[in-house]
Motif scaffolding. Structure first.
Motif, PDB file in Angstrom:
ATOM      1  N   SER A 127       0.821  -1.206   0.000  1.00  0.00           N
ATOM      2  CA  SER A 127       0.000   0.000   0.000  1.00  0.00           C
ATOM      3  C   SER A 127       0.860   1.263   0.000  1.00  0.00           C
ATOM      4  N   TRP A 128       0.397   2.263  -0.738  1.00  0.00           N
ATOM      5  CA  TRP A 128       1.084   3.558  -0.727  1.00  0.00           C
ATOM      6  C   TRP A 128       1.133   4.146   0.677  1.00  0.00           C
ATOM      7  N   TYR A 129       0.112   3.811   1.490  1.00  0.00           N
ATOM      8  CA  TYR A 129       0.029   4.405   2.829  1.00  0.00           C
ATOM      9  C   TYR A 129       1.274   4.092   3.647  1.00  0.00           C
ATOM     10  N   TYR A 130       1.787   2.877   3.520  1.00  0.00           N
ATOM     11  CA  TYR A 130       2.973   2.515   4.286  1.00  0.00           C
ATOM     12  C   TYR A 130       4.161   3.375   3.878  1.00  0.00           C
ATOM     13  N   ASP A 132       4.248   6.265   2.272  1.00  0.00           N
ATOM     14  CA  ASP A 132       4.081   7.715   2.331  1.00  0.00           C
ATOM     15  C   ASP A 132       3.839   8.239   3.738  1.00  0.00           C
ATOM     16  N   ILE A 133       3.336   7.370   4.629  1.00  0.00           N
ATOM     17  CA  ILE A 133       2.983   7.835   5.975  1.00  0.00           C
ATOM     18  C   ILE A 133       3.520   6.906   7.061  1.00  0.00           C
ATOM     19  N   MET A 134       3.169   5.631   6.971  1.00  0.00           N
ATOM     20  CA  MET A 134       3.395   4.716   8.085  1.00  0.00           C
ATOM     21  C   MET A 134       4.868   4.542   8.429  1.00  0.00           C
ATOM     22  N   THR A 169       2.572   8.064  -3.573  1.00  0.00           N
ATOM     23  CA  THR A 169       1.530   9.014  -3.967  1.00  0.00           C
ATOM     24  C   THR A 169       1.947  10.449  -3.697  1.00  0.00           C
ATOM     25  N   ASN A 188      -5.238  12.250   5.276  1.00  0.00           N
ATOM     26  CA  ASN A 188      -3.974  11.814   4.676  1.00  0.00           C
ATOM     27  C   ASN A 188      -2.968  12.945   4.557  1.00  0.00           C
ATOM     28  N   TYR A 246     -11.738   7.657   9.533  1.00  0.00           N
ATOM     29  CA  TYR A 246     -10.714   8.578   9.077  1.00  0.00           C
ATOM     30  C   TYR A 246     -10.885   9.943   9.734  1.00  0.00           C
TER      31      TYR A 246
END
Length: 772
Positions: A127-130, A132-134, A169, A188, A246
């Motif tokens: 996932s992009w979330y990891y 870009d953020i996590m 992202t 986000n 969220y």
């Protein structure tokens, strides 16, 4: 960097460490956190026992305990989160792992093992979330909590890794902040900016904080696109409509920003602080009742006190109480905390503070007590037109009504979880009369095909995004009456079609549920669920004053005109129905996609496949197979004193018009239909010609007038300036309104042309006096 900035950086770091570990917490906090810390200590023991300890072996330090392919690292686990739990307990003065050298050695080994997966030359799968953020957030959290205990070579490797994030992202740099995609509001963007704050703290570089603070007003501001805070105070996720999961994360992050930066050169501006408090006061605090986050407002999530959304909400409130805020803001947080602390367990006993998570306990022990506030400040009825969502908070009951249309759809695949065969957004109603209706065992055992308010045919499966093609969906609300209407259409590709005209009217004492023109093409029966709740042993269950025997599972036929009392909810039936008593079994693993073999969070795994058993009572209307004119109706009055007699209900067979009136206050739903002659039988109503409308009327300041409110649902998505024609019934006329023309011809005297864009129109309406 000047002395003021250096001091401010140190202040923020100390506050961060306190929130993460309790470092610097007062000794008196022990009583609030000992139980929770003991549980986390046991969790740390499990992680350490599972960790691979084989110096010289490539798997040395692996906290996962099993071989960890790169694809699994970036999808199926939150590896750094597990190591961080150990790090926090090592730094927590209340933990038995506090400052132990052997524990620190395990943490460093775990970090070294995981760091290899996120180096700049590694694949960016998952996932992009990891990416870009996590990962950036977790690695920086470790550096702040562990401080100088991190070996310099490992520290430099981690900083190098973080400098290449975000990398899928988003893009962000020290001088310009987020540069791709354009900065917008929402969770986000705020989370990405938070990694910039952490960079500034770790690198002792105030420029990072100055840069991200320049973009914080956008991320914390009202939505300019499909994600974030809407004009009506509700919160949207990616344009799919309401999602407080969220939203809670966004509000919690905002609360942490306020607490960390207050009194420093980078503190949040007054207008953003007021927006944050307003969002809590006008929506999020109203969406929580006695510690329960409103079911279905986070898709499948039903949160009980101490669960993920409950902890997050109480945590943000405590941060508000710990921050130096104006008195009027503090009152909002106190009222919400006071309501939250009225939580009860499954047996109706008040929950103790030790049942909340340890970080919240730390904060509870750090603010003046007793925490007193008036939950009535958050009471009343509110409708959120941007989200097609209603909240009713009364002293002894709570209801949330969620509608779905082509404009606001539910997103059931959130976080990889999916409830098969559920219809949780198609006019779903969550009703609570003391909070025991929803707890940890309700989620896996309830019948997700029989949710209160929903009309469903089990042969028609909602698409993965879980929404219908409904375009008539809207409402109006005030504290004395709310009106909602949905012309529901579910027509998945390749399947049959289900249609229904559905409305609900809410007063401070009751809910009126009405539906007609229920039609379906499938070969399976159609059901509407009027009520459901877990059976509470020792409570009263009766029909027309006679006790109901619910000791055995079964079906009781009930008739229109019957009055039921189910525990502490009175129900007056307007149509025949079936009372179903059912024992249900289920586990949390049954709710998720097949690929989610286990939850990511270790502390939940012991319950993940635990089989729970609960008994439920359901009130169902069976419309049969292939209905063309199906109907349902019920007046539901929570609390000890039912309110049935004061409500007058007029319902046409075709369900083009529904009117509910209580004294001088009333409301009406006029559903879309064919062009037809005006109908004047509803004295204080207004009929929207052709397209349908929602109307509510209230007494005026004199006997000759009334206040009329009309909302045209946002049916005209592609042409919001299309005219809406409203017929006024006999006995009313517009006052001080210039009538427009239609197709070059004058309107008749009783027609008003307005823009059909969902705007609430308010008129002072004059009664027409006739000569005797």
């Amino acid at each position: 960097m000047n002395t003021t900035e250096q001091s401010a950086l140190q202040t923020i770091r100390e506050r961060f460490v306190f929130l993460a570990t309790g470092g610097g917490a007062p000794p008196a906090t022990r009583e609030f956190v000992s139980h929770a810390v003991s549980g986390l200590d046991s969790l740390v023991d499990t992680i350490l026992a599972r960790q691979i300890w084989a110096p010289g072996n490539p798997g040395h330090g692996n906290a996962h305990g099993e071989p960890l392919p790169h694809s699994l690292f970036t999808y199926g686990t939150h590896y750094f989160g597990e190591v961080y739990k150990v790090a926090r307990m090592w730094r927590c003065p209340f933990s038995r792992h506090y400052q132990k050298p052997e524990v620190l050695e395990r943490i460093i080994a775990g970090l070294r093992f995981g760091e290899k997966y996120v180096r700049p030359d590694q694949p960016r799968d998952g996932s992009w979330y990891y990416w870009d953020i996590m990962y950036a957030g977790s690695l920086l959290d470790h550096l702040l909590v562990l401080g100088d205990a991190v070996p310099e070579d490992l520290r430099q490797l981690i900083i190098e890794d973080v400098q290449h994030m975000p990398c899928k992202t988003f893009a962000m740099d020290r001088e310009n902040g987020i540069t791709r995609p354009p900065i917008t509001s929402g969770s986000n963007n705020l989370a990405v900016l938070t990694t910039g704050l952490l960079r500034g703290l770790v690198l002792n570089d105030p420029q990072w904080i100055k840069t991200v603070m320049s973009q914080i007003p956008i991320a914390m501001g009202r939505a300019t696109g499909s994600e974030g805070l809407q004009a009506d105070w509700s919160y949207h996720f990616h344009g799919h409509g309401i999602n407080v999961g969220y939203g809670h994360h966004a509000l919690s992050t905002q609360a942490e920003w306020l607490y960390l930066t207050q009194g420093t050169p980078w503190q949040i501006s007054d207008n953003l602080r007021e927006l944050h408090v307003g969002t809590i006061r006008e929506f999020f605090a109203r969406n929580v009742w006695r510690g329960r986050v409103a079911p279905f407002s986070a898709d499948r999530g039903i949160s009980s006190p101490g669960a993920i959304y409950g902890r997050e909400f109480l945590g943000m409130l405590m941060l508000g109480l710990m921050t130096d805020l104006p008195p009027q803001d503090k009152e909002v947080f106190r009222a919400a905390v006071a309501d939250y602390l009225r939580s009860v367990d499954q047996e109706g006993r008040p929950l103790s503070l030790t049942e909340f998570d340890w970080v919240t306990g730390l904060m509870l022990g750090s603010v003046p007590k007793p925490i007193q506030g008036d939950p009535k400040r958050l009471g009343g009825i509110r409708y959120y037109p941007e989200s097609e969502y209603l909240l009713a908070r009364q002293p002894d009951w709570f209801a949330a009504v969620r509608m779905s249309s082509a404009r606001t759809s539910t997103w059931k695949s959130m976080l990889g979880g999916h409830v098969y065969s559920s219809s949780i957004a198609e006019f779903s109603i969550a009703l609570m009369s003391d909070g025991r209706e929803y707890d940890f065992t309700t989620i896996p055992t309830m019948n997700w095909r029989r949710i209160m308010g929903v009309t469903r045919c089990d042969a028609i499966e909602p698409p993965p995004e879980g929404y219908g093609q409904s375009t008539f969906s809207s409402g109006i609300a005030g504290d004395e009456l709310a009106v909602m209407g949905l012309q529901y259409v579910l027509a998945p590709a390749g399947q049959d079609t289900l249609r229904a005209n559905k409305s609900v009217f809410v007063t401070p004492q009751a809910l009126v549920m009405l539906g007609t023109l229920i039609r379906c093409d499938a070969a399976d029966p159609v059901f509407t669920t009027l009520f459901f709740a877990p059976v509470i042993e020792g409570s009263a269950y009766s029909r027309n004053g006679t006790t109901l025997d619910i000791r055995e599972d079964g079906i009781h036929e009930v008739k229109a005109g019957d009055t039921l009392f189910l525990r502490n909810v009175g129900i007056h039936l307007l149509t025949d129905a079936q009372l179903v008593v059912e024992t249900r079994r289920g586990c949390h693993a049954d709710l998720n996609d097949p690929q989610r073999a286990d939850p990511m969070e270790l502390q939940h795994r012991k319950h993940y496949r635990t089989m729970f058993e609960r008994r439920f009572v359901y009130l169902i209307v069976n419309h049969g197979v292939g209905p063309r004119h199906g109907r349902y109706g019920a007046i539901i009055s929570p609390g000890a004193v039912p309110d049935f007699a004061s409500l007058q209900i007029l319902q046409e067979d075709t369900h083009h018009r529904v009117t509910v009136q209580k004294g001088a206050v009333g409301g009406e739903v006029r559903f879309p239909g064919d062009w037809r002659k005006k109908i004047g039988s509803s004295y204080w109503g207004a009929e929207q010609h052709q397209w349908g409308s929602i109307a509510r009327w209230l007494p005026s300041d004199d006997a000759d007038h009334a206040q009329l409110e009309i909302r045209a649902p946002r049916r005209f998505a592609r042409a919001e300036q299309s005219p809406t024609e409203i017929f006024l019934p006999e006995g009313l006329e517009m006052e001080n309104v210039t009538l427009k023309t239609y197709a070059g011809q004058p309107f008749p005297a009783n027609i008003l042309s307005t823009s059909a864009n969902g705007t609430l129109l308010k008129y002072r309406v004059r009664k027409i006096r006739h000569s005797p």
